[in-house]
Design a protein around this motif. Structure first.
Motif, mmCIF file in Angstrom:
data_model
loop_
_atom_site.group_PDB
_atom_site.id
_atom_site.type_symbol
_atom_site.label_atom_id
_atom_site.label_comp_id
_atom_site.label_asym_id
_atom_site.label_seq_id
_atom_site.Cartn_x
_atom_site.Cartn_y
_atom_site.Cartn_z
ATOM 1 N N THR A 179 0.822 -1.215 0.000
ATOM 2 C CA THR A 179 0.000 0.000 0.000
ATOM 3 C C THR A 179 0.854 1.261 0.000
ATOM 4 O O THR A 179 0.311 2.370 0.083
ATOM 5 C CB THR A 179 -0.935 0.015 1.212
ATOM 6 N N THR A 180 2.169 1.108 -0.120
ATOM 7 C CA THR A 180 3.052 2.273 -0.138
ATOM 8 C C THR A 180 2.677 3.200 -1.285
ATOM 9 O O THR A 180 2.602 2.792 -2.448
ATOM 10 C CB THR A 180 4.516 1.839 -0.303
ATOM 11 N N GLY A 181 2.431 4.442 -0.951
ATOM 12 C CA GLY A 181 2.091 5.423 -1.978
ATOM 13 C C GLY A 181 0.629 5.433 -2.384
ATOM 14 O O GLY A 181 0.213 6.314 -3.144
ATOM 15 N N LEU A 182 -0.140 4.458 -1.912
ATOM 16 C CA LEU A 182 -1.564 4.440 -2.250
ATOM 17 C C LEU A 182 -2.321 5.408 -1.351
ATOM 18 O O LEU A 182 -2.105 5.442 -0.134
ATOM 19 C CB LEU A 182 -2.153 3.041 -2.073
ATOM 20 N N PRO A 183 -3.252 6.171 -1.903
ATOM 21 C CA PRO A 183 -4.085 7.021 -1.047
ATOM 22 C C PRO A 183 -5.036 6.164 -0.231
ATOM 23 O O PRO A 183 -5.388 5.043 -0.627
ATOM 24 C CB PRO A 183 -4.844 7.886 -2.054
ATOM 25 N N ALA A 184 -5.464 6.668 0.904
ATOM 26 C CA ALA A 184 -6.384 5.917 1.746
ATOM 27 C C ALA A 184 -7.750 5.767 1.087
ATOM 28 O O ALA A 184 -8.445 4.771 1.288
ATOM 29 C CB ALA A 184 -6.536 6.584 3.107
ATOM 30 N N GLU A 185 -8.139 6.750 0.290
ATOM 31 C CA GLU A 185 -9.442 6.737 -0.355
ATOM 32 C C GLU A 185 -9.350 7.371 -1.730
ATOM 33 O O GLU A 185 -8.382 8.051 -2.063
ATOM 34 C CB GLU A 185 -10.480 7.466 0.503
ATOM 35 N N VAL A 186 -10.374 7.136 -2.523
ATOM 36 C CA VAL A 186 -10.450 7.654 -3.885
ATOM 37 C C VAL A 186 -11.758 8.424 -4.023
ATOM 38 O O VAL A 186 -12.800 7.981 -3.528
ATOM 39 C CB VAL A 186 -10.396 6.499 -4.905
#
Length: 449
Positions: A179-186
């Motif tokens: 999940t590195t670099g992934l936003p928590a939500e879209v």
């Protein structure tokens, strides 16, 4: 596998390709059925491991009986092979808890019956024009039966999870997640999208027809809620604080002394879980599994969020803002592959959050297909223009406020029985199913307009 829907959603398959797809789908389902019923002895096949589930041998013969009734009798017009067992394997006539008392076929006879039916069905496929009426067009009846068997394979896998005793199934681990670099939500922008389908040849009646929905802007979790996140809810007293719970859910956890997901236990300062006969530490990065709708709803409230509606979930999974069209799957129109989604009992567990980047939606939402069934806030209701087909007991008798919708499939779902439009439903108390969730929230004024 050749696509069954092009960019415009039209069917473009020759009869031979349809025939090959029907055989492949039926064979994949039967191979899985054989695995699930050959890895344990006859005692385990005939035992009832939970009153919530049928004996495995009932599922085995039921699969054969449904195949006989629809493909040999209804499609091919052949005489019944075993008409005397029809009522025994009628899922609506006998509740699961009562099925061990029925005169069930013993394991060897059940296997022989299902095998006999399958041999005759393969002959029917070779001779069928795969057109000439709603059951035959595009091989619908064959696809329906392949999906039915895969659904019972998932049911049998649930029975294996409930079964006590040593491990009987094995599978390699899923790919690593990140999940590195992934936003928590879209953020999913406001606007209309096409929900459901009128063109998917093997779609079931509750997925039909396609219709337009206008959905306000909303935010949705990039990945499903993980075990680690759910543990924080537990540690913050989530199961002892009535504020977070619907009244019926609060009554359930108090009556049954529920304090964690099903199959979890606290031991030696850590959370352990039982998974298909083995006990292991709960992996923090995997999507939480075996939670009821009430538990998912309570977590979402505790987190200051909510469960997504069914239409929000499907828009996040299928809508392509660039083209304005709805895809078959989050990644496009191509069939599911091992690098896009965790399906088909390939790994016997969910993959870690952040897995399957090739399966992401156009907006970057991950793992919408496979891993865990995702609870939504929606009741199971018909779409505008719904028509029951080919029998009302598949969907229509379940419509109403008693059942909540789950979307997306789980690691236990066969590829043929999972797509962006597929709808599952269950009672909000159910925990033995392979269910998890993700959360959502409404957008602020001006966001995604």
């Amino acid at each position: 596998m050749t696509d069954i829907a092009g960019p415009a959603g039209t069917v473009d398959l020759s009869t031979e390709l349809l025939r090959r797809r029907a055989v492949t789908s039926l064979t994949a389902a039967r191979d899985r059925t054989a695995l699930l019923t050959s890895c344990v002895d006859d005692h385990d096949l005939t035992a009832q491991h939970s009153p919530l589930m049928s004996p495995l041998v009932w599922d085995l013969a039921h699969i054969g009986n449904q195949e006989e009734q629809w493909l040999l009798r209804a499609v091919a017009g052949r005489d019944a092979l075993r008409p005397e067992i029809d009522s025994v394997y009628d899922a609506f006539e006998h509740p699961r808890a009562a099925r061990p008392t029925l005169p069930l076929l013993p394991p060897a006879e059940a296997r022989a019956y299902a095998s006999d039916v399958r041999g005759r069905v393969l002959d029917v496929i070779e001779r069928s024009p795969l057109r000439g009426g709603p059951l035959l067009d595009a091989g619908f009846a064959f696809g329906m039966i392949a999906q039915h068997e895969q659904q019972h394979d998932e049911t049998m896998l649930i029975t294996h999870q409930l079964r006590r005793g040593p491990a009987a199934l094995t599978a390699p681990p899923p790919p690593a997640g990140d999940t590195t670099g992934l936003p928590a939500e879209v953020l999913v922008p406001a606007g209309p999208f096409t929900m459901g389908t009128s063109t998917e040849p093997w779609a079931l009646d509750n997925e039909r027809p396609a219709h337009r929905r206008l959905v306000p802007a909303f935010h949705i979790d990039t990945v499903p809620v993980t075990n680690g996140a759910y543990q924080r809810f537990i540690e913050d007293g989530g199961y002892t604080d009535e504020r977070w719970w619907a009244a019926e859910g609060w009554a359930q956890i108090r009556e049954h002394s529920i304090g964690a997901p099903l199959f979890w236990r606290r031991e030696g300062g850590q959370w352990l879980r039982r998974s298909f006969g083995t006990v292991e530490p709960v992996p923090a990065d995997e999507p939480v599994l075996h939670v009821s709708w009430y538990e998912a709803d309570a977590y979402a409230r505790w987190a200051g969020r909510r469960l997504p509606t069914e239409e929000e979930w499907e828009k996040a999974a299928r809508h392509d803002p660039a083209s304005g069209r709805s895809r078959r799957y989050p990644w496009g129109d191509e069939d599911a592959t091992a690098d896009r989604a965790n399906l088909g009992q390939r790994h016997l567990r969910p993959a870690a959050a952040g897995s399957y980047p090739r399966g992401a939606s156009p907006l970057g939402v991950r793992q919408l297909i496979g891993d865990v069934w995702e609870w939504t806030s929606s009741d199971f209701l018909p779409y505008p223009g719904f028509a029951a087909f080919p029998y009302r007991e598949y969907s229509e008798v379940f419509f109403g406020s008693a059942h909540k919708v789950l979307r997306g499939g789980s690691f236990a779902v066969g590829e043929v029985a999972c797509r962006g439009t597929f709808r599952n439903w269950d009672l909000p108390v159910r925990r033995q199913i392979f269910s998890g969730f993700r959360t959502a929230r409404g957008a602020l004024a001006g966001e995604g307009a």
